[in-house]
Design an enzyme around this catalytic site. Structure first.
Site, PDB file in Angstrom:
ATOM      1  N   TYR A 113       0.803  -1.221   0.000  1.00  0.00           N
ATOM      2  CA  TYR A 113       0.000   0.000   0.000  1.00  0.00           C
ATOM      3  C   TYR A 113       0.841   1.277   0.000  1.00  0.00           C
ATOM      4  O   TYR A 113       0.295   2.367   0.133  1.00  0.00           O
ATOM      5  CB  TYR A 113      -0.936  -0.002   1.221  1.00  0.00           C
ATOM      6  N   LYS A 169       2.674 -15.158   3.485  1.00  0.00           N
ATOM      7  CA  LYS A 169       2.716 -16.067   2.331  1.00  0.00           C
ATOM      8  C   LYS A 169       4.184 -16.286   1.986  1.00  0.00           C
ATOM      9  O   LYS A 169       4.611 -16.099   0.845  1.00  0.00           O
ATOM     10  CB  LYS A 169       1.910 -15.440   1.175  1.00  0.00           C
ATOM     11  N   ASP A 196      -3.503 -18.549   3.153  1.00  0.00           N
ATOM     12  CA  ASP A 196      -4.563 -19.382   2.570  1.00  0.00           C
ATOM     13  C   ASP A 196      -5.079 -20.388   3.593  1.00  0.00           C
ATOM     14  O   ASP A 196      -6.287 -20.665   3.666  1.00  0.00           O
ATOM     15  CB  ASP A 196      -4.092 -20.071   1.274  1.00  0.00           C
ATOM     16  N   ASP A 238      -6.149  -6.066   5.620  1.00  0.00           N
ATOM     17  CA  ASP A 238      -7.296  -5.383   5.015  1.00  0.00           C
ATOM     18  C   ASP A 238      -8.385  -6.408   4.685  1.00  0.00           C
ATOM     19  O   ASP A 238      -9.558  -6.249   5.035  1.00  0.00           O
ATOM     20  CB  ASP A 238      -6.802  -4.676   3.742  1.00  0.00           C
ATOM     21  N   ASP A 291     -12.224  -7.443   6.909  1.00  0.00           N
ATOM     22  CA  ASP A 291     -13.571  -7.431   6.339  1.00  0.00           C
ATOM     23  C   ASP A 291     -14.225  -8.809   6.463  1.00  0.00           C
ATOM     24  O   ASP A 291     -15.426  -8.913   6.709  1.00  0.00           O
ATOM     25  CB  ASP A 291     -13.544  -6.973   4.872  1.00  0.00           C
TER      26      ASP A 291
END
Ligand code: ATP
Length: 364
Positions: free
Chosen positions: A147, A198, A231, A255, A259
């Site tokens: 970001y 990851k 994952d 992020d 949610d």
């Protein structure tokens, strides 16, 4: 002028209020109402200073975040209560990026803290899950990663176009967010921290996360530590969310996870967040955006903004008042004094009135 120290809980605290756009203005009005109820009764004084930064101001005179805003906020206020920015009249979203991302970066708000608490079992889309199963916090790194806006495009608009977006991870940035997660777990007696990355595919940036995590965890032997690839984590969060108490991760994964967490606990209307620099001025906001489709109709759920206000009170060391706000929201949700998104029949203002009243009763 007040200082930014949160050590003295009896001093007057000065709060910058930035309602922003759309439902941001509606939910923040109610949050301020509830905050006033909580503090007036306990003799704590909050001074609210309103700022009109948002789409209207931008369209009127081109102002997004004024040049002196950050130094003024650092000097003059103890915390920021933020609504939401985003307006269909500004398709570029320039004002939103300047204001919110500008404040996060310039105030170095490196922690994005997002608690996920299921208040009422019926609100989760997961079958056979109760309130004990969904109760965790996501600690999202808030200043680095994908970001930061580094990268570029080459031969844009042609068949040979190339787009590069850099993932920036610094030793300092990774270490401080991982330490924050362990410290948070320790302070709140949560017992376990899961770091997710990851690193099996992102073998440079996320390998750094894995290495720092394995070093830092040894200093917190009282806290159970665990590492999961992202994952695997998302599968486990849906399969058995009760395993998790504190999840720490990078900007992008945080992020997305927060949610997911918001939906597990009843939707965006209930989700709060803090953009925090420990010990310094920090910014608190509901997770939802400006929701232009429901704006101006007294439909927005103010509970996320009220829970964000409770986080702000925690940060200001006003713990009983913070707890009174949370208790009021829990009662409102359980007793269905809510807006339509949670199955109730009240409007934004009426929920705010009910919460303010309940907070007053709790603290009397
Ligand atoms: P933005 O671009 O500013 O993020 P958005 O409309 O794309 O705004 P959100 O504001 O996060 O995204 O909202 C998405 C949808 O979720 C809304 O259109 C609305 O239906 C619902 N929603 C979000 N927040 C609330 C709330 N506080 N109360 C009720 N519904 C909400």
């Amino acid at each position: 002028m007040p200082s930014n120290s949160s050590a003295n809980s009896s001093a007057t605290k000065r709060i910058a209020v930035i309602p922003g756009d759309g439902i941001g203005t509606e939910v923040i009005r109610e949050a301020v109402k509830v905050l006033k109820a909580a503090t007036s009764i306990t003799g704590t004084k909050l001074d609210f200073v309103q700022f009109d930064w948002g789409a209207d101001r931008y369209l009127r005179d081109g102002t997004t975040l004024p040049p002196d805003a950050v130094s003024m906020l650092r000097r003059d206020v103890d915390a920021i209560l933020f609504g939401a920015v985003g307006d269909p009249r500004v398709p570029s979203n320039k004002h939103a990026a300047d204001i919110l991302l500008g404040l996060r970066a310039k105030l170095e708000l490196y922690v994005n803290l997002r608690p996920v608490e299921l208040i009422e079992a019926a609100l989760t889309p997961l079958r056979d899950r109760g309130t004990n199963d969904i109760n965790f916090v996501v600690v999202r790194e808030n200043t680095e990663g994908l970001y930061v806006g580094m990268g570029g495009q080459f031969q844009r608009g042609t068949p040979h176009e190339v787009a590069v977006q850099e993932d920036v991870n610094t030793r300092r940035g990774v270490e401080r967010i991982i330490r924050y997660a362990f410290d948070y777990a320790r302070e709140h007696h949560l017992g376990r921290v899961c770091m997710s990355d990851k690193s099996n595919a992102l073998t440079f940036g996320h390998e750094l996360w894995l290495r720092v995590f394995s070093q830092v965890k040894d200093e917190y032997s009282d806290i159970e530590s665990r590492h999961l690839y992202i994952d695997t984590l998302v599968m486990e969060l849906v399969r058995d969310p009760g395993q998790f108490r504190v999840i720490v991760t990078c900007n992008l994964f945080g992020d997305i996870l927060s949610d997911l967490g918001a939906q597990l606990a009843g939707g965006l209307g209930l989700a709060p967040s803090g953009n925090i620099h420990p010990g310094r001025i920090s910014l608190f906001e509901p997770v939802h955006g400006s929701a232009p489709t429901i704006a101006g109709r007294n439909l927005a759920n103010p509970c996320g903004a009220v829970l964000a206000s409770a986080m702000m009170l925690d940060h200001l060391d006003l713990k009983p008042q913070a707890e009174a706000l949370r208790k009021a929201v829990r009662a409102a949700v359980r007793e269905k004094h809510t807006t339509a998104d949670l199955g109730g029949t009240l409007g934004t203002r009426e929920v705010g009135d009910w919460l303010a009243d309940n907070v007053t009763k709790n603290l009397t």
